[in-house]
Write a protein that holds these residues in place. Structure first.
Motif, PDB file in Angstrom:
ATOM      1  N   THR A 301      13.771  23.007  -4.898  1.00  0.00           N
ATOM      2  CA  THR A 301      15.759  22.222  -5.459  1.00  0.00           C
ATOM      3  C   THR A 301      15.426  20.998  -5.360  1.00  0.00           C
ATOM      4  OG1 THR A 301      16.361  22.082  -2.286  1.00  0.00           O
ATOM      5  CG2 THR A 301      16.534  24.212  -3.421  1.00  0.00           C
ATOM      6  N   THR A 302      14.553  20.477  -6.024  1.00  0.00           N
ATOM      7  CA  THR A 302      14.460  18.377  -5.797  1.00  0.00           C
ATOM      8  C   THR A 302      14.613  18.702  -7.436  1.00  0.00           C
ATOM      9  OG1 THR A 302      12.149  18.849  -5.659  1.00  0.00           O
ATOM     10  CG2 THR A 302      13.536  17.804  -3.850  1.00  0.00           C
ATOM     11  N   GLY A 303      14.095  19.117  -8.276  1.00  0.00           N
ATOM     12  CA  GLY A 303      13.960  19.631  -9.537  1.00  0.00           C
ATOM     13  C   GLY A 303      12.825  18.268  -9.903  1.00  0.00           C
ATOM     14  N   VAL A 304      11.302  18.075  -8.712  1.00  0.00           N
ATOM     15  CA  VAL A 304      10.661  17.222  -9.208  1.00  0.00           C
ATOM     16  C   VAL A 304      10.199  18.155 -10.651  1.00  0.00           C
ATOM     17  CG1 VAL A 304       9.031  15.625  -8.998  1.00  0.00           C
ATOM     18  CG2 VAL A 304      11.356  15.930  -7.913  1.00  0.00           C
ATOM     19  N   PRO A 305       9.540  17.363 -11.402  1.00  0.00           N
ATOM     20  CA  PRO A 305       8.861  18.374 -12.791  1.00  0.00           C
ATOM     21  C   PRO A 305       7.220  17.860 -11.861  1.00  0.00           C
ATOM     22  CG  PRO A 305       9.277  16.325 -13.736  1.00  0.00           C
ATOM     23  CD  PRO A 305      10.201  16.730 -12.356  1.00  0.00           C
ATOM     24  N   ALA A 306       5.872  18.890 -12.216  1.00  0.00           N
ATOM     25  CA  ALA A 306       4.986  18.683 -11.977  1.00  0.00           C
ATOM     26  C   ALA A 306       4.248  17.562 -12.508  1.00  0.00           C
ATOM     27  CB  ALA A 306       4.247  19.815 -11.967  1.00  0.00           C
ATOM     28  N   GLY A 307       3.449  17.132 -12.449  1.00  0.00           N
ATOM     29  CA  GLY A 307       3.005  16.179 -13.040  1.00  0.00           C
ATOM     30  C   GLY A 307       3.519  14.543 -12.923  1.00  0.00           C
ATOM     31  N   SER A 308       4.131  14.352 -12.338  1.00  0.00           N
ATOM     32  CA  SER A 308       5.814  13.711 -12.182  1.00  0.00           C
ATOM     33  C   SER A 308       5.138  12.270 -11.247  1.00  0.00           C
ATOM     34  CB  SER A 308       7.008  14.035 -12.406  1.00  0.00           C
ATOM     35  OG  SER A 308       7.479  14.312 -10.957  1.00  0.00           O
ATOM     36  N   ILE A 309       5.382  11.574 -11.253  1.00  0.00           N
ATOM     37  CA  ILE A 309       4.885  10.064 -10.089  1.00  0.00           C
ATOM     38  C   ILE A 309       5.479  10.114  -9.276  1.00  0.00           C
ATOM     39  CG2 ILE A 309       3.959   7.471 -10.293  1.00  0.00           C
ATOM     40  CD1 ILE A 309       2.923   7.700 -13.145  1.00  0.00           C
ATOM     41  N   VAL A 310       5.180  10.065  -8.431  1.00  0.00           N
ATOM     42  CA  VAL A 310       6.340   9.682  -7.232  1.00  0.00           C
ATOM     43  C   VAL A 310       5.213   8.581  -6.248  1.00  0.00           C
ATOM     44  CG1 VAL A 310       7.071  12.494  -7.087  1.00  0.00           C
ATOM     45  CG2 VAL A 310       5.430  11.817  -5.765  1.00  0.00           C
ATOM     46  N   ARG A 311       6.606   7.824  -5.442  1.00  0.00           N
ATOM     47  CA  ARG A 311       6.313   6.835  -4.912  1.00  0.00           C
ATOM     48  C   ARG A 311       6.727   7.368  -3.277  1.00  0.00           C
ATOM     49  NH1 ARG A 311       7.383   5.141 -10.096  1.00  0.00           N
ATOM     50  NH2 ARG A 311       5.386   3.697 -10.393  1.00  0.00           N
ATOM     51  N   LEU A 312       6.289   6.369  -2.420  1.00  0.00           N
ATOM     52  CA  LEU A 312       6.313   6.188  -0.244  1.00  0.00           C
ATOM     53  C   LEU A 312       6.313   4.569  -0.617  1.00  0.00           C
ATOM     54  CD1 LEU A 312       7.075   7.456   2.234  1.00  0.00           C
ATOM     55  CD2 LEU A 312       4.261   7.363   2.217  1.00  0.00           C
ATOM     56  N   LYS A 313       7.254   4.566  -0.175  1.00  0.00           N
ATOM     57  CA  LYS A 313       8.012   2.955   0.315  1.00  0.00           C
ATOM     58  C   LYS A 313       8.124   2.699   2.373  1.00  0.00           C
ATOM     59  CE  LYS A 313      11.655   0.839  -1.285  1.00  0.00           C
ATOM     60  NZ  LYS A 313      13.200   0.843  -1.572  1.00  0.00           N
ATOM     61  N   MET A 314       7.016   1.559   2.167  1.00  0.00           N
ATOM     62  CA  MET A 314       7.063   1.970   3.699  1.00  0.00           C
ATOM     63  C   MET A 314       7.231   0.447   4.155  1.00  0.00           C
ATOM     64  SD  MET A 314       5.752   4.649   5.312  1.00  0.00           S
ATOM     65  CE  MET A 314       5.260   4.085   6.888  1.00  0.00           C
ATOM     66  N   GLU A 315       8.079  -0.280   5.027  1.00  0.00           N
ATOM     67  CA  GLU A 315       8.491  -1.557   5.821  1.00  0.00           C
ATOM     68  C   GLU A 315       7.109  -1.817   6.666  1.00  0.00           C
ATOM     69  OE1 GLU A 315      12.551  -1.582   6.967  1.00  0.00           O
ATOM     70  OE2 GLU A 315      13.055  -0.699   5.253  1.00  0.00           O
ATOM     71  N   ARG A 316       7.195  -3.326   5.811  1.00  0.00           N
ATOM     72  CA  ARG A 316       6.282  -3.504   7.054  1.00  0.00           C
ATOM     73  C   ARG A 316       6.750  -5.207   6.736  1.00  0.00           C
ATOM     74  NH1 ARG A 316       1.034  -6.429   6.167  1.00  0.00           N
ATOM     75  NH2 ARG A 316       1.250  -6.266   3.799  1.00  0.00           N
ATOM     76  N   LYS A 317       6.229  -5.611   8.304  1.00  0.00           N
ATOM     77  CA  LYS A 317       6.485  -7.486   8.738  1.00  0.00           C
ATOM     78  C   LYS A 317       5.296  -8.284   8.502  1.00  0.00           C
ATOM     79  CE  LYS A 317       9.828  -8.007  12.138  1.00  0.00           C
ATOM     80  NZ  LYS A 317      10.288  -8.581  11.378  1.00  0.00           N
ATOM     81  N   LEU A 318       5.719  -8.842   7.672  1.00  0.00           N
ATOM     82  CA  LEU A 318       4.354 -10.414   7.423  1.00  0.00           C
ATOM     83  C   LEU A 318       4.294 -11.436   8.225  1.00  0.00           C
ATOM     84  CD1 LEU A 318       1.617 -10.461   5.928  1.00  0.00           C
ATOM     85  CD2 LEU A 318       3.538 -11.753   4.172  1.00  0.00           C
ATOM     86  N   GLU A 319       3.209 -11.719   9.101  1.00  0.00           N
ATOM     87  CA  GLU A 319       4.167 -12.555   9.220  1.00  0.00           C
ATOM     88  C   GLU A 319       2.750 -14.243   8.904  1.00  0.00           C
ATOM     89  OE1 GLU A 319       3.126 -12.400  14.223  1.00  0.00           O
ATOM     90  OE2 GLU A 319       5.042 -10.332  14.761  1.00  0.00           O
ATOM     91  N   GLU A 320       3.257 -14.539   8.502  1.00  0.00           N
ATOM     92  CA  GLU A 320       2.731 -15.162   7.639  1.00  0.00           C
ATOM     93  C   GLU A 320       3.192 -16.753   6.810  1.00  0.00           C
ATOM     94  OE1 GLU A 320      -0.958 -17.367   5.777  1.00  0.00           O
ATOM     95  OE2 GLU A 320      -0.819 -15.600   6.766  1.00  0.00           O
ATOM     96  N   LYS A 321       3.345 -17.754   7.327  1.00  0.00           N
ATOM     97  CA  LYS A 321       4.176 -18.975   6.966  1.00  0.00           C
ATOM     98  C   LYS A 321       4.225 -19.033   5.777  1.00  0.00           C
ATOM     99  CE  LYS A 321       5.349 -23.856   8.053  1.00  0.00           C
ATOM    100  NZ  LYS A 321       4.583 -25.253   8.951  1.00  0.00           N
ATOM    101  N   GLY A 322       5.393 -19.546   4.647  1.00  0.00           N
ATOM    102  CA  GLY A 322       5.035 -19.572   3.484  1.00  0.00           C
ATOM    103  C   GLY A 322       6.534 -19.778   2.385  1.00  0.00           C
ATOM    104  N   PHE A 323       6.024 -19.810   1.217  1.00  0.00           N
ATOM    105  CA  PHE A 323       7.440 -19.802   0.920  1.00  0.00           C
ATOM    106  C   PHE A 323       7.619 -18.781  -0.611  1.00  0.00           C
ATOM    107  CE2 PHE A 323       4.664 -23.224  -0.149  1.00  0.00           C
ATOM    108  CZ  PHE A 323       4.991 -23.723  -1.610  1.00  0.00           C
TER     109      PHE A 323
END
Length: 409
Positions: A301-323
């Motif tokens: 039912t999502t209507g996503v065509p075969a062969g199309s690109i999909v992405r998974l977003k994952m949140e992550r905390k990066l403990e690093e001092k920088g700017f």
């Protein structure tokens, strides 16, 4: 004799008034004059060179004054340090059909018909192509005749065995004769079974001369047309299963523990966000991609065509001092490092100079990057026109320039 010899001697060596010393001196005088002239000339040349060197070294000599170019106006941003960073990691995959098949004939032959075209939907069990089976039909008819002949022979053998048993009961023939007739009937029955098996083999070949859809789906490719000679196993059509799709996404090994099979995850597709349950995680690192495959079920039912690109977003905390810095503020350096230009004030007149600083890119995100390097909080970094900036060049921040213009300085 003696007098004449003396006379010849005096004739050979005529008398002269010059002494030997005076004669030698007259011969050496031109050579000495040339040497004196050479020495004088060399002295003049050396004196000229020394005078020129003295003139060049003299502080009172002529100098060329070169005016320093006007400071270059640049845009700057201050360095703002962060001790940790919340980032979104994107992992990419492709939405694919669960099953894809290239269909062909098991045996070769001339293609009689192909009933589908690219884009047609088919049902499981539907006949979609067929070979010319006239030759197989003739072989089947011949096999059927052999079967009937074998059956007739078998029936005759059975009737003969019955009559021999009657004669044996009357005592006219021996038991041996009855056993022979019964054996002949069994042999005839075996010939019937062999003929039937041959006919069944030809029927199977006729069935295999047609292509039927193994499942519901869509025809996406057609590799031959009617009249062509198809070889055994040659692909004629390509079928893609319809219905639900699956997305195989490669994720890094460090986020595998955060994925729970059965949970719903939001995938970003070309048609928009899609809620897809996680079916499984392989748990095996792909040696070529260094990722672990995660398989998501994408509802139809999502209507996503075969062969199309999909992405998974994952949140992550990066403990690093920088700017953060814009990507346009970075210039490439050696060994994977990057260069930013800090604006440094020098002298009492507060003249500004561009000084390069090496930084390391920790995380890129779109048009900016999170970096770390030897800069202090509040330092100003040039963010535009790096192609015109050289180390040590005079610059002036546009903010300072505008402030001076406003104050009339």
């Amino acid at each position: 004799m003696r007098g004449s010899r003396i006379t010849r001697l005096f004739r050979t060596r005529p008398m002269t008034h010059e002494t030997p010393y005076e004669a030698d001196t007259s011969r050496r005088r031109p050579t000495v004059l040339k040497a004196l002239v050479f020495i004088v000339l060399m002295g003049l040349v050396i004196a000229g060179l020394l005078a020129a060197a003295t003139l060049l070294r003299s502080e009172e000599g002529p100098k060329i004054a070169i005016a320093e170019p006007e400071p270059l106006a640049v845009s700057v941003i201050p360095v703002e340090y962060l001790t940790e960073l919340d980032i979104d990691e994107l992992f990419t995959g492709i939405a694919e059909a669960r099953r894809t098949s290239r269909l062909g004939f098991q045996t070769g032959g001339r293609i009689e018909r192909i009933d589908v075209r690219v884009g047609d939907r088919v049902k499981a069990g539907q006949t979609i192509a067929r070979l010319d089976t006239r030759g197989l039909g003739a072989q089947l008819a011949s096999s059927q005749a052999v079967v009937e002949e074998a059956r007739s022979a078998h029936q005759l053998a059975l009737d003969t065995a019955d009559r021999q048993r009657q004669l044996q009961a009357q005592g006219h023939i021996s038991q041996q004769r009855v056993d022979e007739v019964v054996s002949q009937a069994a042999t005839a029955m075996a010939r019937v079974d062999a003929a039937k098996a041959q006919a069944d083999t030809i029927r199977v070949q006729i069935d295999l001369a047609s292509i039927t859809a193994p499942y519901d789906g869509m025809i996406v490719s057609r590799f031959a047309d009617e009249g062509a000679i198809a070889g055994p196993g040659q692909a004629i059509l390509e079928l893609v299963e319809g219905g639900a799709l699956e997305a195989r996404i490669g994720v890094s090994a460090r986020v595998v523990s955060e994925l729970v099979p059965g949970d719903i995850y939001t995938l970003e597709a070309e048609t928009g966000p899609v809620d897809a349950p996680l079916r499984s995680v392989t748990g095996v690192v792909d040696p070529s991609q260094r990722t672990v495959a995660a398989i998501f079920d994408i509802p139809e039912t999502t209507g996503v065509p075969a062969g199309s690109i999909v992405r998974l977003k994952m949140e992550r905390k990066l403990e690093e001092k920088g700017f953060w810095v814009p990507l346009k503020a970075l210039a490439s350096a050696n060994r994977g490092m990057w260069t930013v230009y800090a604006v440094v004030g020098e002298g009492e007149d507060e003249s500004w100079r561009a000084q390069p600083r090496l930084v390391e890119m920790v995380y890129p995100a779109g048009e900016r990057a999170f970096v770390r390097g030897p800069l202090e909080a509040g330092d100003r970094i040039i963010v535009d026109g790096l192609q015109r900036v050289t180390p040590g060049a005079r610059v002036v921040p546009r903010e300072v320039q505008r402030a001076e213009a406003a104050s009339g300085g």
